[in-house]
Design a protein around this motif. Structure first.
Motif, PDB file in Angstrom:
ATOM      1  N   GLU A   1       0.828  -1.217   0.000  1.00  0.00           N
ATOM      2  CA  GLU A   1       0.000   0.000   0.000  1.00  0.00           C
ATOM      3  C   GLU A   1       0.859   1.264   0.000  1.00  0.00           C
ATOM      4  N   PRO A   2       1.844   1.398   0.927  1.00  0.00           N
ATOM      5  CA  PRO A   2       2.645   2.631   0.895  1.00  0.00           C
ATOM      6  C   PRO A   2       3.506   2.775  -0.362  1.00  0.00           C
ATOM      7  N   VAL A   3       3.996   1.666  -0.913  1.00  0.00           N
ATOM      8  CA  VAL A   3       4.768   1.761  -2.161  1.00  0.00           C
ATOM      9  C   VAL A   3       3.851   2.226  -3.286  1.00  0.00           C
TER      10      VAL A   3
ATOM     11  N   HIS B   1       1.965   6.235  -7.013  1.00  0.00           N
ATOM     12  CA  HIS B   1       0.807   6.929  -7.573  1.00  0.00           C
ATOM     13  C   HIS B   1       0.959   8.448  -7.476  1.00  0.00           C
ATOM     14  N   GLU B   2       1.433   8.936  -6.342  1.00  0.00           N
ATOM     15  CA  GLU B   2       1.571  10.395  -6.199  1.00  0.00           C
ATOM     16  C   GLU B   2       2.706  10.944  -7.052  1.00  0.00           C
ATOM     17  N   SER B   3       3.633  10.090  -7.474  1.00  0.00           N
ATOM     18  CA  SER B   3       4.753  10.506  -8.329  1.00  0.00           C
ATOM     19  C   SER B   3       4.600  10.004  -9.757  1.00  0.00           C
TER      20      SER B   3
ATOM     21  N   ASP C   1      -0.779  -5.039  -7.838  1.00  0.00           N
ATOM     22  CA  ASP C   1       0.343  -5.070  -8.787  1.00  0.00           C
ATOM     23  C   ASP C   1       1.668  -4.939  -8.046  1.00  0.00           C
ATOM     24  N   VAL C   2       1.697  -4.118  -7.020  1.00  0.00           N
ATOM     25  CA  VAL C   2       2.908  -3.971  -6.210  1.00  0.00           C
ATOM     26  C   VAL C   2       3.173  -5.262  -5.440  1.00  0.00           C
ATOM     27  N   ARG C   3       2.118  -5.899  -4.905  1.00  0.00           N
ATOM     28  CA  ARG C   3       2.288  -7.182  -4.202  1.00  0.00           C
ATOM     29  C   ARG C   3       2.904  -8.234  -5.125  1.00  0.00           C
ATOM     30  N   ASN C   4       2.481  -8.272  -6.381  1.00  0.00           N
ATOM     31  CA  ASN C   4       3.072  -9.217  -7.346  1.00  0.00           C
ATOM     32  C   ASN C   4       4.559  -8.938  -7.537  1.00  0.00           C
TER      33      ASN C   4
END
Length: 179
Positions: free
Chosen positions: A21-23, A28-30, A49-52
């Protein structure tokens, strides 16, 4: 779980599922900022997608074949850095990295890359570390240049970024050249 100090209140930590979530929020903000040079930005649509991505890094770590770490600064995720592989036969690796836009200009990535090079040479026993950057990505290129890497050459049309080809500059440093 693996952690490695950078300096002061900054450190590297292997990415875990709880970091998805934090990644994702940082990416997303960048997003507009990172999209210019990173091919995976548009395909990263949510924390799954980050978890994958994290799953792949954890498998690499378990197999002794590289890993992905979060760059943590003042208790927050600031970016991601990783070894793409560990080539045990040739004692070499390559490093990839990205930093959230609001964390730029603090020297974090230079310190993180330096820590990763130290780790590659002094913990993994490798002899060569490589970094490839798009020729026009001057912020990314400044990092290996600051750290004394040697510019080895240019790989023409090496990557297709959102329909346009970019050349990559190849940098390397050898263990005998590292402080």
């Amino acid at each position: 779980m693996f952690t490695y100090p950078i300096e002061g209140d900054a450190y590297l930590k292997i990415l875990e599922h709880l970091d998805a979530e934090p990644v994702y929020a940082l990416l997303h903000e960048s997003r507009a900022y990172l999209r210019e040079w990173l091919p995976f930005v548009d395909g990263t649509k949510g924390p799954d997608d980050v978890r994958n991505f994290i799953d792949g890094g954890l498998k690499q770590f378990a197999a002794g074949d590289g890993f992905h770490a979060g760059i943590w600064y003042q208790g927050n995720i600031a970016g991601v850095i990783g070894f793409h592989y560990f080539n045990r036969q040739n004692l070499s690796t390559s490093i990839g990295y990205w930093l959230g836009e609001k964390y730029q200009g603090k020297g974090l990535m230079t310190k993180a890359v330096s820590a990763m090079v130290d780790y590659a040479f002094n913990v993994e026993g490798l002899n060569r570390v490589e970094i490839r950057c798009a020729t026009d990505n001057h912020k990314s290129r400044a990092i290996p240049e600051r750290l004394g890497f040697t510019l080895e050459g240019c790989l023409r049309d090496n990557e297709c970024l959102y329909g346009r080809f970019v050349d990559h500059i190849v940098y390397s440093i050898l263990k005998k050249e590292w402080n």
